[in-house]
Design an enzyme around this catalytic site. Sequence first.
Site, mmCIF file in Angstrom:
data_model
loop_
_atom_site.group_PDB
_atom_site.id
_atom_site.type_symbol
_atom_site.label_atom_id
_atom_site.label_comp_id
_atom_site.label_asym_id
_atom_site.label_seq_id
_atom_site.Cartn_x
_atom_site.Cartn_y
_atom_site.Cartn_z
ATOM 1 N N ASP A 1 44.912 65.776 25.318
ATOM 2 C CA ASP A 1 44.483 64.985 26.601
ATOM 3 C C ASP A 1 45.805 64.644 27.293
ATOM 4 O O ASP A 1 46.911 65.241 26.865
ATOM 5 C CB ASP A 1 44.326 63.589 25.955
ATOM 6 C CG ASP A 1 43.403 62.552 26.873
ATOM 7 O OD1 ASP A 1 43.307 62.799 28.031
ATOM 8 O OD2 ASP A 1 42.830 61.520 26.295
ATOM 9 N N GLY B 1 42.757 53.807 22.323
ATOM 10 C CA GLY B 1 41.080 53.434 22.019
ATOM 11 C C GLY B 1 40.263 54.520 22.132
ATOM 12 O O GLY B 1 39.312 54.737 21.053
ATOM 13 N N THR B 2 40.249 55.421 22.969
ATOM 14 C CA THR B 2 39.075 56.530 23.144
ATOM 15 C C THR B 2 39.634 57.460 22.097
ATOM 16 O O THR B 2 38.661 58.303 21.456
ATOM 17 C CB THR B 2 39.734 57.301 24.507
ATOM 18 O OG1 THR B 2 39.387 56.355 25.523
ATOM 19 C CG2 THR B 2 38.671 58.377 24.786
ATOM 20 N N LYS C 1 31.481 60.695 26.544
ATOM 21 C CA LYS C 1 31.801 59.346 26.456
ATOM 22 C C LYS C 1 31.253 58.561 28.013
ATOM 23 O O LYS C 1 31.053 59.467 28.785
ATOM 24 C CB LYS C 1 33.452 59.172 26.084
ATOM 25 C CG LYS C 1 34.180 59.638 27.372
ATOM 26 C CD LYS C 1 35.709 59.245 27.028
ATOM 27 C CE LYS C 1 36.367 59.361 28.307
ATOM 28 N NZ LYS C 1 37.756 59.019 28.374
ATOM 29 N N GLN D 1 43.597 56.062 39.206
ATOM 30 C CA GLN D 1 43.186 55.547 40.416
ATOM 31 C C GLN D 1 42.947 56.480 41.579
ATOM 32 O O GLN D 1 43.265 56.268 42.542
ATOM 33 C CB GLN D 1 43.811 54.330 41.026
ATOM 34 C CG GLN D 1 43.870 53.099 39.742
ATOM 35 C CD GLN D 1 44.505 51.852 40.149
ATOM 36 O OE1 GLN D 1 43.803 51.259 41.241
ATOM 37 N NE2 GLN D 1 45.723 51.368 39.589
ATOM 38 N N GLY E 1 64.650 40.892 41.297
ATOM 39 C CA GLY E 1 64.158 41.752 40.989
ATOM 40 C C GLY E 1 64.116 42.924 42.007
ATOM 41 O O GLY E 1 63.868 43.862 41.879
ATOM 42 N N GLU E 2 64.572 42.526 43.125
ATOM 43 C CA GLU E 2 64.881 43.657 44.139
ATOM 44 C C GLU E 2 65.770 44.716 43.815
ATOM 45 O O GLU E 2 66.564 44.454 42.767
ATOM 46 C CB GLU E 2 65.427 43.177 45.358
ATOM 47 C CG GLU E 2 64.617 42.185 46.276
ATOM 48 C CD GLU E 2 65.171 41.798 47.650
ATOM 49 O OE1 GLU E 2 66.498 42.253 47.965
ATOM 50 O OE2 GLU E 2 64.794 40.954 48.428
ATOM 51 N N HIS F 1 46.388 63.675 36.175
ATOM 52 C CA HIS F 1 45.010 62.957 35.780
ATOM 53 C C HIS F 1 44.122 63.681 36.420
ATOM 54 O O HIS F 1 43.060 64.038 35.720
ATOM 55 C CB HIS F 1 45.265 61.368 35.967
ATOM 56 C CG HIS F 1 43.953 61.181 35.046
ATOM 57 N ND1 HIS F 1 43.705 61.242 33.722
ATOM 58 C CD2 HIS F 1 42.964 60.402 35.421
ATOM 59 C CE1 HIS F 1 42.620 60.596 33.204
ATOM 60 N NE2 HIS F 1 42.051 60.158 34.564
#
Length: 306
Positions: free
Chosen positions: A216, A223-224, A190, A94, A35-36, A127
Amino acid sequence: MKLFSGNANRALAEKIAGYLGLPLGESLVQRFPDGEVRLQLGESVRGNDVYVVQPTAPPVNENLMELLLYADALRCSSAGRINAVVPYFGYARQDKQSIGREPISAKLVADLIERAGYHRVIAIDLHAPQIQGFFNIPVDHLRSVRLFAEYIEREGLADGAVVVSPDAGRAEEARRLSNLLGLPMAMLAKRRTGPTETEVTYVIGDVAGLRPLIIDDIVSTGGTIRRGVDALVAAGARPEAVVMATHAVLVGPARSNLSHMGIERVVFTDTIALDAGEGYEILSTAPLLAQAIRAVHTHQSVSALI
């Protein structure tokens, strides 16, 4: 000036190169069995201003690693200014501590990009605006709202419509769109019930008899959006919603949620590679990014594009 592309969205990079009248730089990106990532530049970049197009889209960690390795390879090859063109900035959600004892991951990623050797970042629809402040290098934060406004006008969808923000965080972009189109605005209230789950509690504003234009930045599970359309229809809106989002992350039940009977159209940009055959409208960000790259390279203002 030279333009390189990682593997995350080569089609977008090729479009940008076309608008700039440049060939894409030669490079080789391989994966070892474990995976490198191995990266090798195929041409000299000594003294050149270099732009690397690499959204950190899913698989986020692999594409982020490619972005970082490009910076190191370019720095070791004596490139001039090294610029990251990151249409979609992974880890952007985040951006703060929601609960105690967790990292502010967006800040860590910003630090990694900066320490890897990039001199500037060009991104679209971060975001959270404060992510710009996570960097100690210039960040050009472009917005896609004009692309959506042009689409709505071109398709004749503005008559009897209302612009809807899915939450308070996107209210500013919804306001921009409503001003561009001369339409009223509403917002969904919400509350977050988990790291990826939300609950729509009520609709703020009058939507009765109107077509909702929901704008958005990211659609992940959808889902939102599904719950928002349910709330809008219950409040009297027409079941002909147009869903517009910049970044089509689309994981889990996203496609099922976006096939809601109250949604007429779904419009994304191409910041994340998406198959045109999935039934979604796709707007290209290549002209916007090409203009930004040209402005940065010639030391012109990018303000008109923001």
